[in-house]
Enzyme design. Structure first.
Site, mmCIF file in Angstrom:
data_model
loop_
_atom_site.group_PDB
_atom_site.id
_atom_site.type_symbol
_atom_site.label_atom_id
_atom_site.label_comp_id
_atom_site.label_asym_id
_atom_site.label_seq_id
_atom_site.Cartn_x
_atom_site.Cartn_y
_atom_site.Cartn_z
ATOM 1 N N GLU A 264 0.880 -1.164 0.000
ATOM 2 C CA GLU A 264 0.000 0.000 0.000
ATOM 3 C C GLU A 264 0.918 1.214 0.000
ATOM 4 O O GLU A 264 1.725 1.396 0.911
ATOM 5 C CB GLU A 264 -0.912 -0.036 1.226
ATOM 6 C CG GLU A 264 -1.930 1.088 1.280
ATOM 7 C CD GLU A 264 -1.558 2.131 2.295
ATOM 8 O OE1 GLU A 264 -1.191 3.249 1.873
ATOM 9 O OE2 GLU A 264 -1.627 1.843 3.490
ATOM 10 N N CYS A 301 -1.802 8.207 4.920
ATOM 11 C CA CYS A 301 -1.846 7.813 3.513
ATOM 12 C C CYS A 301 -3.125 8.289 2.842
ATOM 13 O O CYS A 301 -3.211 8.302 1.604
ATOM 14 C CB CYS A 301 -1.716 6.299 3.374
ATOM 15 S SG CYS A 301 -2.798 5.366 4.475
#
Length: 527
Positions: A264, A301
């Site tokens: 990710e 994120c």
């Protein structure tokens, strides 16, 4: 004296030659404990123990794995204030953030414990035989998920608990039946060591095989590279930069036996503010997003790094209010001098791009390692022509793109790289006039949000934390929630197998009483 050690199975070892210390960004000083870099011998020992453990752990019942996961949660909670203090000393983050992340980590572990205890997650599917079928008799075939093998998990810099040693990747791998080797993040080696001790203790208490977990320290890339290249490692989990995730992906794909890397990575998380929303609630959304952009010094994120709207007086006013509001917020400490150094360099590089205007930047003096937030704006045509403007600036930074019309807005969205999230801000009924915008955004993101902020990732079964590359290396999977277990398993079929030799999940009598699909019908009944 070296006091920080590598946890290898149930052993403590510190025979590595290279040492390092963690750093306290609040005091701008190194912490006192020396940590030993894992040696080649320790890496090999951890992998061999994990390989041996897999032969046993893959057969451990869901009930026993549930006990293990719950006991890890118990042991983490038992670490008490020591874990919180260590976390804060290595990150510069406040105690409330440490406590919240610890709670999230424990919740994840208990969620997976409940999942494997119930057992239906294996998606047992049975197609019974029909020997009278013509012209070709039908054989009995039964399918379920089985674990891949030893998994390497890389700790994340910005989440020392929830995405690191006992974070979502590790919890999901344990739930799947995979031993885990964690490559601890050097910025929070002490936090990782405490959590590793909790996992090792839980493994011993619940009778898990030696080697089901190891934690290896490293201040550089060599340990991680060695782990990913080792043929007995069967999968990799990573949360971090595009550069780091892509390097691991390339290493894994170049092996004699390629393995999956579930990384990710980067995301600017585009936010589309539609005309009626910016007209009627522009001030409200400006204040809301000033807080979202600066939350946790922008070190999420899912930080909203890109805002897209239609050029006009309303958007101009939105930019004005956003710029005014964001400088009212006091900057906060970033994770490490390296993190804030990269933030400042990337921010300056972005601000130097032709056609970009900085509308707000925090000008007052701040403490060392505190990130100064900034808002910028650019014309849609300029943004389209310069892909450098599409890249993430990790930290409290956001860019507002002023689009000429709906067609340009759609073109900008379709030319974005893959993202974790996309957000649409709209008034009641307004969204119905922008089907193409929503459809285009759906093709670029893993999760779409209506009238909210992307910061904050709920841990639940419906969550998708992933997206098209480079948000993740495989958009079919999520890194958050119980369905993330599917990264660490593969489907496996038994054909015409004796009932007494089948796993309990596939036996006729269904001793586990799990949900199964039998000849196309979901049922808990026996055959």
């Amino acid at each position: 004296m070296i006091t920080g050690k590598n946890y290898i199975g149930n052993l403590l070892s510190s025979i590595g030659n290279k040492t390092f210390k963690t750093f306290n960004p609040q005091t701008n000083t190194e912490n006192s404990i020396l940590y030993s870099e894992a040696s080649d011998i320790e890496i090999q020992q951890a992998i061999e123990l994990a390989t041996d453990a897999f032969a046993v752990f893959k057969l451990v019942s869901g009930a026993k794995k549930s006990e293990f996961l719950n006991e890890i949660a118990n042991e983490i909670e038992a670490l008490g204030d020591e874990l919180v203090k260590t976390y804060c000393s290595e990150t510069g983050l406040p105690e409330g953030r440490a406590q919240g992340e610890r709670g999230r980590t424990v919740f994840q572990l208990r969620s997976f414990a409940n999942l494997v205890k119930e057992g239906s997650w294996v998606e047992a599917t049975i197609d019974t035989a029909d020997l009278n079928r013509q012209p070709i008799p039908k054989v009995d075939i039964r399918k379920m998920f089985i674990p891949l093998g030893p998994v390497v998990v890389f700790g994340a810099s910005n989440f020392p608990l929830a995405y690191s040693t006992a974070g979502g990747d590790t919890a999901a791998a344990f739930a799947a039946g995979c031993p885990v080797i964690v490559k601890s993040h050097p910025m929070h080696a002490g936090t990782g060591e405490l959590v590793a001790s909790a996992i090792i203790k839980a493994a011993s208490t619940t009778g898990m095989p030696n080697g089901v977990f190891s934690n290896l320290n490293s201040s550089d890339i060599e340990v991680g590279v060695t782990l990913v290249k080792h043929l007995q490692v069967k999968a990799v989990g990573f949360t971090g930069s595009i550069q780091g995730g892509r390097a691991l992906y390339n290493l894994a794909s170049q092996r004699e036996e390629p393995i999956p890397v579930f990384a990710e990575m980067g995301s600017v998380n585009p936010v589309i503010i539609l005309p009626e929303a910016v007209k009627s609630k522009g001030a409200k959304w400006a204040k809301t997003y000033a807080s979202s952009i600066t939350l946790g010094a922008g070190q999420f994120c899912t930080n909203p790094g890109l805002i897209l709207g239609m050029k006009g007086s309303e958007l101009t006013n939105f930019i004005k209010i956003l710029s005014e509001e964001i400088v009212k917020i006091d900057p906060t400490c970033m994770l490490h001098p390296n993190i804030i150094g990269a933030f400042e360099r990337n921010k300056i590089k972005m601000q130097e791009q032709k056609g970009l205007q900085t509308t707000a930047t925090f000008e007052k003096e701040v403490s060392k390692n505190y990130g100064r937030q900034a808002i910028t704006t650019v014309e849609g045509a300029t943004f389209l022509a310069n892909t450098n403007l599409h890249q993430e600036v990790f930290g409290p930074f956001s860019m507002v793109v002023q689009c000429e019309n709906v067609q340009q807005l759609e073109a900008i969205i379709s030319n974005l790289e893959g993202q974790l999230t996309g957000t649409v801000l709209a008034e009641n009924g307004e969204l119905e006039n922008y089907h193409n915008i929503v459809s285009t955004l759906q093709n670029r993101v893993g999760r779409i949000i209506f009238n909210g902020v992307p910061t904050g990732v709920e841990v639940c079964a419906a969550m998708v934390h992933g997206g098209p590359y480079p948000a993740s290396t495989d958009s079919r999977f999520t890194a958050v929630g119980i369905n993330s277990i599917k990264r660490w398993v593969r489907p496996f079929s038994y054909q015409s197998w004796p009932n007494n030799l089948l796993p309990d999940e596939l036996k006729n009598e269904n001793p586990l009483k799990i949900f199964r699909v039998i000849d196309g019908v979901q049922s808990v009944k026996s055959i």
